[in-house]
Enzyme design. Structure first.
Site, PDB file in Angstrom:
ATOM      1  CB  THR A   1      -0.909   0.014   1.253  1.00 49.76           C
ATOM      2  OG1 THR A   1      -1.589  -1.230   1.292  1.00 49.76           O
ATOM      3  CG2 THR A   1      -1.898   1.142   1.232  1.00 49.76           C
ATOM      4  CB  VAL A   2       3.361   2.619   2.403  1.00 47.38           C
ATOM      5  CG1 VAL A   2       4.213   3.873   2.504  1.00 47.38           C
ATOM      6  CG2 VAL A   2       2.335   2.580   3.523  1.00 47.38           C
TER       7      VAL A   2
ATOM      8  CD  GLU B   1       8.417  12.987  10.386  1.00 47.40           C
ATOM      9  OE1 GLU B   1       9.380  13.690  10.686  1.00 47.40           O
ATOM     10  OE2 GLU B   1       7.497  12.720  11.201  1.00 47.40           O
TER      11      GLU B   1
ATOM     12  CB  ILE C   1       1.141  13.342  11.860  1.00 47.47           C
ATOM     13  CG1 ILE C   1      -0.285  12.833  11.654  1.00 47.47           C
ATOM     14  CG2 ILE C   1       1.179  14.555  12.765  1.00 47.47           C
ATOM     15  CD1 ILE C   1      -0.915  12.268  12.921  1.00 47.47           C
TER      16      ILE C   1
ATOM     17  N   GLY D   1      -8.386  -0.893   5.312  1.00 49.95           N
ATOM     18  CA  GLY D   1      -6.930  -1.048   5.176  1.00 49.95           C
ATOM     19  C   GLY D   1      -6.124  -0.389   6.289  1.00 49.95           C
TER      20      GLY D   1
ATOM     21  CD  GLU E   1       0.210  -2.796  11.767  1.00 49.51           C
ATOM     22  OE1 GLU E   1       1.246  -3.356  11.394  1.00 49.51           O
ATOM     23  OE2 GLU E   1      -0.065  -1.630  11.433  1.00 49.51           O
TER      24      GLU E   1
ATOM     25  CG  ASP F   1       0.662  -0.168  15.335  1.00 49.32           C
ATOM     26  OD1 ASP F   1       1.524  -0.318  14.462  1.00 49.32           O
ATOM     27  OD2 ASP F   1      -0.026   0.863  15.445  1.00 49.32           O
TER      28      ASP F   1
ATOM     29  CE  LYS G   1       2.013   3.131  14.471  1.00 45.20           C
ATOM     30  NZ  LYS G   1       0.568   3.107  14.190  1.00 45.20           N
TER      31      LYS G   1
HETATM   32  N1  HSE Z   1      -2.339  -0.472  11.974  1.00 43.04           N
HETATM   33  C1  HSE Z   1      -1.808   0.827  12.104  1.00 43.04           C
HETATM   34  C2  HSE Z   1      -2.902   1.734  12.689  1.00 43.04           C
HETATM   35  C3  HSE Z   1      -1.340   1.343  10.764  1.00 43.04           C
HETATM   36  O1  HSE Z   1      -4.057   1.283  12.734  1.00 43.04           O
HETATM   37  O2  HSE Z   1      -2.615   2.835  13.113  1.00 43.04           O
HETATM   38  C4  HSE Z   1      -0.455   2.559  10.809  1.00 43.04           C
HETATM   39  O3  HSE Z   1       0.731   2.344  11.511  1.00 43.04           O
END
Ligand code: HSE
Length: 428
Positions: A13-14, A127, A134, A184, A187, A198, A202
């Protein structure tokens, strides 16, 4: 140097959004970089799917791209721990700068990779790893450098925020998750979203940047959103709170840093309480700048590509100018993490109790024993099952006291079950 040749690892996707933008915005990006940006090669899993690249630029061997002699800059968008970590390591070891969106690898191996990059005199930029489109990493690294950050509270998992927003409207967690997956946001394994994995990855990245605390995700307290009941969201609303999955880090009085991910009630007037759906936001308090909030799309191809390409432009510009990579900053001694048992929070309890005289006396005695003050109470008469429901909002107390009180409340003769314990954040 007239052209910077990019090797792209992963065209999902990215990666697809990055490849398309490199072609469609070639002029704008190349002008910003001061050099032509050329997508030289890309590694994919499946050669038969349509891609915005010619067949001869594609390979299924990502290591060949990471170390190719005709690649000046590697963009890693495969995600997950391995082989992404090994590929980044190989690219850096080969003297190639790396741009990545990989939160998992950075959370677990970021310091080692940064050390390797410094040894090789190349850049490692990320980033896009937190908060999708963001700008967060650069503001925390550069723009807020004059500040001592005292607090960071964030919504950094779009899937959980989307699910909780829909649960607040009465939808079940399962139905809301299915929609987040369709859109989408989730994860590959949605357990990573729902269980806070997740968000913890982060937060770990943000805690190192904002607080100079040494940590791995395993050291952070983590609790996800499974098991939350729409009833809890409704009770919270009655008292002016919104339920969010928050990533929280705060500098304690002794300099130790608390860092945790869990569902939390936030006062409805806090700026983060208004962040709905798949949006992300990071609210930071600096001792000079005061509170600032960064918000926007935390996931999705184009938004994340925006952050990836910002890094690509930065690296390419430096390569074009022939500037050396700045040595790592001296951030001074690393701050320790505060054990979760010592973290103090307000708390919400929901109990199913027998509707008999003396119940409240028992409950308040347990709270008093642990020096926990009671701020608000809601009681509902018994429903069909014959149990009354009691909701308690407490004043702040250490986690160890709250956990001990929960265990004792569960043991009371009048308690049928402790249905929920959720931490409560204050406005400030
Ligand atoms: N699964 C992650 C979310 C995707 O829902 O924020 C972006 O890191």
């Amino acid at each position: 140097m007239k052209t910077v040749r990019i090797g792209l690892l992963g065209v999902g996707t990215v990666g697809h959004a990055v490849a398309r933008a490199l072609l469609e915005r070639h002029d704008v990006l190349s002008r910003a970089a001061g050099v032509s940006l050329h997508l030289q090669r890309a590694a994919v899993r499946d050669l038969t799917r349509p891609r915005p690249l010619a067949r001869e630029q594609l390979t299924t061997d990502p290591m060949a791209v990471a170390t190719a002699s005709d690649v000046d800059l590697v963009v890693e968008l495969i995600g997950g721990e391995e082989p992404a970590r090994a590929l980044m390591t190989a690219a850096l070891a080969a003297g190639k700068p790396v741009v990545t969106a990989n939160k998992r690898v950075l959370a677990w191996h970021g310091p080692q990779l940064a050390k390797l990059a410094a040894q090789r005199g190349v850049e490692l930029r990320c980033e896009a790893a937190v908060g999708g489109g963001i700008p967060l990493i650069a503001p925390l690294t550069d723009d807020l450098a004059a500040n001592r950050i005292t607090e960071l509270r964030a919504i950094i998992n779009g899937t959980c925020n989307y699910v909780l927003t829909r649960m607040a409207q009465g939808e079940t967690l399962a139905d809301a998750l299915a929609k987040a997956q369709e859109a989408g946001y989730a994860e590959a394994d949605p357990k990573d979203d729902l269980e806070g994995v997740d968000a913890a990855d982060k937060l770990c990245i943000l805690v190192r940047l904002a607080f100079n605390a040494a940590c791995t995700p395993a050291q952070l307290h983590r609790q996800g959103i499974r098991g939350l009941d729409p009833k809890d969201l409704a009770y919270g609303r009655e008292l002016g709170y919104v339920l969010k999955l928050l990533a929280i880090a705060r500098r304690g009085p002794g300099g130790a840093v608390e860092a945790r991910v869990h569902p939390a009630f936030l006062p409805a007037d806090h700026p983060l309480a208004r962040i709905d759906g798949a949006q992300n936001a990071v609210h930071v308090v600096g001792d000079l700048c005061g509170p600032v909030m960064f918000s926007g799309l935390g996931a999705g191809g184009d938004a994340t590509a925006s952050a990836v390409l910002a890094d690509v432009v930065q690296v390419a510009r430096r390569l074009a100018l022939g500037d050396p990579v700045a040595p790592p900053r001296d951030s001074g001694p690393e701050a320790p993490l505060l054990p979760m048992s010592q973290v103090s929070t307000r708390c919400y309890f929901r109990l199913a109790v027998d509707d008999v005289p003396g119940v409240f006396a028992q409950i308040t005695k347990v709270l008093a024993t642990h020096e926990i003050g009671l701020a608000s109470v809601i009681q509902r008469e018994p429903g069909k099952l014959g149990a009354a429901e009691v909701v308690l909002f407490t004043y702040a107390a250490p986690e160890s006291a709250l956990a001990a009180a929960e265990a004792e409340l569960a043991q009371l003769s009048s308690t049928r079950s402790v249905l929920a314990r959720i931490r409560v954040e204050s406005s400030k």
